[in-house]
Enzyme design. Structure first.
Site, short mmCIF file in Angstrom:
data_model
loop_
_atom_site.label_atom_id
_atom_site.label_comp_id
_atom_site.label_asym_id
_atom_site.label_seq_id
_atom_site.Cartn_x
_atom_site.Cartn_y
_atom_site.Cartn_z
N HIS A 129 -12.86 26.77 -2.04
CA HIS A 129 -11.43 27.08 -2.01
C HIS A 129 -11.01 27.42 -0.58
O HIS A 129 -11.57 28.33 0.05
CB HIS A 129 -11.15 28.26 -2.92
CG HIS A 129 -9.74 28.76 -2.85
ND1 HIS A 129 -8.71 28.16 -3.54
CD2 HIS A 129 -9.18 29.79 -2.18
CE1 HIS A 129 -7.58 28.80 -3.30
NE2 HIS A 129 -7.84 29.80 -2.47
N ASP A 170 -7.71 28.36 1.63
CA ASP A 170 -6.29 28.67 1.70
C ASP A 170 -5.64 27.86 2.81
O ASP A 170 -6.10 27.89 3.96
CB ASP A 170 -6.09 30.17 1.95
CG ASP A 170 -6.35 30.99 0.70
OD1 ASP A 170 -5.97 30.54 -0.39
OD2 ASP A 170 -6.92 32.09 0.81
N ASP A 218 -6.20 30.30 -7.72
CA ASP A 218 -5.88 31.50 -6.96
C ASP A 218 -4.39 31.82 -6.89
O ASP A 218 -3.99 32.70 -6.17
CB ASP A 218 -6.43 31.35 -5.53
CG ASP A 218 -6.52 32.68 -4.80
OD1 ASP A 218 -6.74 33.72 -5.45
OD2 ASP A 218 -6.39 32.69 -3.56
N HIS A 262 0.21 29.29 -1.85
CA HIS A 262 0.22 30.58 -2.53
C HIS A 262 -0.07 31.80 -1.65
O HIS A 262 -0.18 32.92 -2.18
CB HIS A 262 -0.72 30.57 -3.75
CG HIS A 262 -2.17 30.41 -3.42
ND1 HIS A 262 -2.87 29.27 -3.69
CD2 HIS A 262 -3.06 31.26 -2.87
CE1 HIS A 262 -4.13 29.43 -3.32
NE2 HIS A 262 -4.26 30.63 -2.82
#
Length: 1023
Positions: free
Chosen positions: A276, A278, A388, A592
């Site tokens: 993952h 970001d 997330d 996000h």
């Protein structure tokens, strides 16, 4: 026994941390190192540099262990070179590789310096991270070798592993290169060539896994005792002075323990590599581009050496960045995708926040992502993937399914602070009734590392053992930590069929969901939104980023509408490429940790600038299209693009607003207050700027309860226990100051100006009445810290619940706190409006860029008062110490609204400004949607555009806004050959057009279920 266990564990830990750790390296030799620091301000023009712009390594300066490098966010290039020692002949037990320690510390991978290794010719080899800094070496004994390393001096803003350190919440200047200090952050560690003893390496993994498994078992289980005894006996075989000599013997002692199989009923875990990343957070998106490159480099290298490795990756934006920055590496990634080993999932442009983007924005996340995957890889995923994001709205199941996704994966709901979600595998039902099979990983992470404790947690937590036997474990270091490692792969294989452990196999999310569908005949159902009971401050932090998003997602839809109309009516070229580019920029900014306001100052500074540029370009596209439609002429024209059809008012009108505004009478009152009167309302503003009365002349009802006042600014202490920009603790309500001191001025244009000062800030409001609505323009010069500003509207309405606009509809939430689930929703998200009502009467509170709200009900002498509050501003200090400082402007509309239809109209008008142009005739959109035979309809136009496949087809998206069945007529001003229903990514449905009814040629009849979203392709005779 307890003393004996402690003794054994202490012995095992010393062997792992000292004797065996040293023995893994059978030999080492230092490397020659030279360095070049990229000049210029970090993050500025020319920094970082492309490989082609790196100077000749011969000009690099020598560097030695301990060399200080890397001012915050800067880049340093290293050349590492050497010769393989002549005595290191290859054999079955040893491996030769480099170990390059850039100065890594104990912080979590992904939150400190990182590096990318290249050959001298520039080919990407591998990434360097704290727990994955080996580099494969193909050179033989006596041969020379050299590599270049691009090292990124990213500062550690995490505050330590798992963000538990106090410094995780302290204001820091490191979040922006403009404020960061110049001192180097890192010192080079050991950069060397190593000869690795693979037999000791395997022993380390086996001891680590068996030790971890023993600790997860009950002290009364025979298996635990056997594991501890076996570990103790295995170490008896070893000599601390030469552990390698007897490593095979120690492994032989452990062999029976490794061979004992798992129980037939053991839980099954599908392990999939993951990282993952970001798209921006404690680093800018510029750095994410490099994190993506480093991660994919590691994944490709792992797959080259391990045939079992599979990797799951979302976000089309990440693949697009890789394609642009590293085309050669991207070609290797595409090959692994074709083999089914790298698996794109999610079909979204980025892993977006999904609470605050509009329904149309979420549709475009799916359109842009799916189109990229289909174009680049020839397929789309079946798995929605948002592990997330901070909660999930009830509109999402329909959007996922209508974009072709069958399943949905997330894990964030395990963060709830009050009520655990009751299932890990279930059917999630949206507000329209659509269901999608959903799975949460019971180990509560999307970045597992395959430790026994994580596998055991999966078994303990899994809530659906009675009906299901499988769960997913995404594993790998995220956020630039390097993804899955060879050690994780080894540990997973050791636990694939191990007594006391769940069974593990490598696989994909698709395979997991397919298995669930086959074995779980009747999964439970969760209906409605999945509200995250945590991170409630995200609806308010970084207000400028949020307002820019709201403004641009509305302008994008408007630009498409007028551009499509101009193309079909005048032949003007449709700006496909520019609209794609602008959509992708806005979609990235909905990531996000960007739209929620939880990124560093650098990210939000760039987001605000990006939104301003997008706004300017969209205004230009709209003006060009309107001029083409209006034609040559000198008439003064006014148009807007508000979809008012829901209330029976024809769409795309707007001149009535000016007429109504002109009919307002303003009167100064003897007590210093002001009365504003229109044909629909009488409004009384007190001498200190509060609204004492809002009388709806049609019903005679006063919206404001006796003795109370609306338009009340309230200031709260806002100091959450942690996660400043994210969290809004319930305790904020314990401290509130009503900002009642103010001055009122009646202006010549009939508006009322209100001025207030508080703390270090000033608040100025302009109040006007437009027809039957109060418009409040609030401008705040905000200079508070750890405070929250709300605007309160107590209303004389006996409401049981409130309706809050969400994507393509609304969600009702109760106003009581009867249950812990109700009490936990003390701050919630709404889009353009909130509606509270009782039979026959209601009130709307609309906004032009606010998302955070709270609505409460009180009883005063038996009279229910419902209070709607908008959350205007916060002032968190981490991760951006200056978050939201400066000037902000908000528009609020307060209006009588018998139903949610009127609330929708109030919110839509705020996003559809009246545009004045000159020309021959007022522009009219190419599409209208009206009720059948003049009857009202709750069908609302969401988008009018030309199809992305550039076929010339017109795409029209409508949705049902009221939560009721409705009929409408769509009319397109072109010779229509065919109207077909399609999915959100504009692919015609194979099973026909069941929602579309031909009504005899006078337009196309539409039948919509409650909250249904319908996308239509209109093909003209010319296409």
């Amino acid at each position: 026994m307890h003393v004996q266990v402690s003794s054994i564990l202490g012995r095992v830990d010393r062997w792992l941390g000292e004797y065996l750790a040293d023995a893994v390296t059978a030999g080492s030799a230092p490397l020659d190192v030279a360095a070049w620091t990229v000049p210029g301000e970090p993050g500025g023009a020319g920094e970082p540099v492309a490989f082609a712009d790196v100077p000749d390594p011969a000009t690099f300066a020598p560097a030695v262990p301990g060399f200080e490098w890397g001012r915050p966010w800067g880049t340093t290039w290293f050349q590492v070179s050497g010769r393989v020692p002549a005595g290191w002949a290859p054999d079955d037990r040893h491996r030769v590789e480099l170990s390059l320690d850039l100065g890594f510390d104990g912080a979590k991978p992904g939150f400190q310096c990182e590096g990318l290794v290249r050959t001298p010719a520039g080919r990407v080899v591998k990434g360097l991270e704290p727990r994955n800094h080996h580099v494969p070496l193909e050179a033989g004994p006596g041969e020379l070798f050299a590599f270049l390393v691009e090292a990124a001096a990213n500062p550690d803003l995490s505050g330590g592993d798992d963000f538990k350190g106090a410094r995780a919440y302290a204001p820091t200047p490191l979040g922006d290169p403009r404020s960061a200090p110049d001192a180097p952050l890192y010192r080079l560690g050991r950069l060397e060539i190593r000869r690795v003893d693979t037999e000791v390496e395997r022993l380390v993994r086996e001891v680590t896994v068996l030790r971890g498994l023993a600790l997860e078992l009950s002290e009364h289980e025979p298996r635990r005792a056997a594991l501890l005894a076996g570990l103790d006996h295995a170490l008896d075989e070893l000599d601390p002075g030469d552990p390698a000599a007897a490593a095979p013997a120690a492994r032989a002692v452990l062999a029976p323990l490794r061979a004992s199989p798992a129980a037939a009923s053991a839980h099954r875990i599908v392990a999939t590599g993951h990282a993952h990343i970001d798209s921006a957070w404690l680093w800018p998106s510029r750095e994410t581009v490099r994190k993506v490159t480093r991660t994919f480099a590691n994944v490709v290298d792992l797959m080259d050496r391990d045939p079992d490795a599979v990797f799951t990756s979302s976000s089309a934006q990440h693949f697009a960045w890789l394609k642009r920055q590293e085309p050669e590496l991207y070609s290797r990634v595409k090959q692994r995708v074709a083999e089914g080993r790298i698996v794109p999932v999610g079909n979204m442009w980025v892993e977006s926040d999904v609470n605050m983007p509009s329904g149309e924005s979420l549709a475009r996340q799916l359109l842009q992502g799916t189109r990229f995957f289909e174009r680049e890889f020839g397929s789309r995923s079946d798995v929605g993937w948002l592990p997330d994001s901070f909660g999930y709205p009830g509109a999402l199941p329909q959007l996922l399914r209508k974009a072709g996704l069958r399943w949905f994966f997330t894990q964030k709901m395990c963060w709830n602070d009050s009520n655990p979600m009751p299932h890990h595998t279930f059917l999630w039902e949206g507000i329209d009734g659509t269901r999608i099979l959903t799975h949460f990983p019971p180990n509560n992470t999307y970045s597992g590392d395959m430790r026994p404790t994580e596998l055991a947690r999966s078994v303990r937590n899994f809530a659906d053992h009675a009906g299901a036997s499988h769960s997913l474990m995404p594993f790998g270091y995220g956020d630039g930590g390097g993804g899955p490692t060879r050690e994780m792969m080894w540990d997973a294989r050791l636990q694939s069929d191990l007594e006391g452990s769940p069974r593990v196999r490598f696989g994909t999310a698709d395979a997991l969901f397919g298995t669930i569908e086959r074995e779980y005949a009747s999964p439970p159902v969760w209906s409605g939104e999945m509200y995250l009971e945590f991170h409630r401050g995200i609806y308010t932090s970084q207000a400028r980023t949020k307002r820019g998003n709201r403004r641009n997602e509305q302008l994008l839809v408007e630009a498409e509408l007028w551009s499509a109309s101009a193309t079909l009516r005048t032949g003007a070229p449709y700006p496909y490429d520019e609209l794609d580019e602008l959509w992708q920029e806005v979609l990235l900014l909905q990531f996000h940790d960007i739209l929620p306001g939880t990124a560093i100052a650098w990210v939000h500074r760039e987001a605000e600038a990006s939104h301003e540029r997008v706004t300017e370009r969209l205004e230009g596209l709209i003006e060009t299209a309107l001029r083409a439609l209006a034609g040559e002429g000198t008439r003064s024209l006014a148009v807007n693009a508000a979809p008012f059809a829901a209330s029976g008012v024809p769409a795309f009108g707007g001149a009535a607003d000016e007429a109504a505004a002109a009919a307002v009478a303003a009167t100064a009152l003897p007590d210093g207050g002001v009365e504003l009167a229109s044909p629909g309302l009488r409004v009384v503003i007190t001498a200190n700027g509060l609204i004492a009365h809002v009388v709806d002349l049609a019903s005679g009802r006063d919206l404001v309860p006796p003795g109370l006042a609306a338009n009340l600014p309230q200031l709260h202490v806002d100091a959450p226990a942690k996660w400043d920009a994210w969290d809004l603790d319930r305790s904020y309500r314990a401290n509130a100051v009503d900002l009642v001191d103010g001055t009122v001025t009646l202006r010549a244009d009939g508006s009322v100006r209100i001025e207030r000062a508080f703390g270090s800030s000033r608040l100025t409001q302009t109040v006007t009445v437009v027809d039957s609505a109060v418009h409040i323009r609030t401008v705040v010069d905000w200079h508070e810290r750890r405070r929250m500003l709300k605007l309160a509207f107590p209303l004389d309405v006996h409401a049981q619940d409130a309706a809050y606009e969400t994507q393509f509809g609304y969600v009702r939430r109760p106003l009581h706190a009867n249950t812990s689930w109700d009490a936990a929703r003390y701050e919630v998200c709404a889009h353009r409006w909130v509606h509270v009502g009782e039979p026959g009467f209601g009130v709307a509170v609309a906004n032009d860029g606010v998302y955070g709200h709270d609505v409460t009900r009180d009883s005063i002498d038996g009279r229910v008062v419902t209070t709607v509050r908008q959350s205007l501003l916060r002032a968190p200090t981490f991760p951006d110490p200056d978050a939201d400082q400066g000037r902000h402007a908000f528009t609020t509309v307060l209006a009588p609204a018998p139903t949610t239809d009127e609330a929708l109209r109030a919110g839509a008008r705020l996003g559809a400004p009246l545009r004045r142009i000159t020309g021959a005739a007022a522009p009219v959109p190419v599409v209208t949607v009206t009720g059948v035979d003049g009857a009202p309809t709750s069908a609302v136009v969401s988008a009018v555009k030309l199809a992305d496949d550039r076929s010339g087809d017109l795409v029209v998206r409508v949705y049902e806004s009221r939560g009721a069945r409705t009929r409408a007529t769509l009319r397109a001003d072109l010779a229509v050959a065919e109207v077909r229903e399609c999915d959100l990514v504009e692919t015609p449905l194979a099973d026909g057009t069941t929602a579309v009814v031909d009504d005899g040629g006078d337009g196309t009849g539409i039948v919509l279920r409650p909250f249904e979203v319908l996308t239509l392709r209109v093909r003209g005779n010319h296409t």
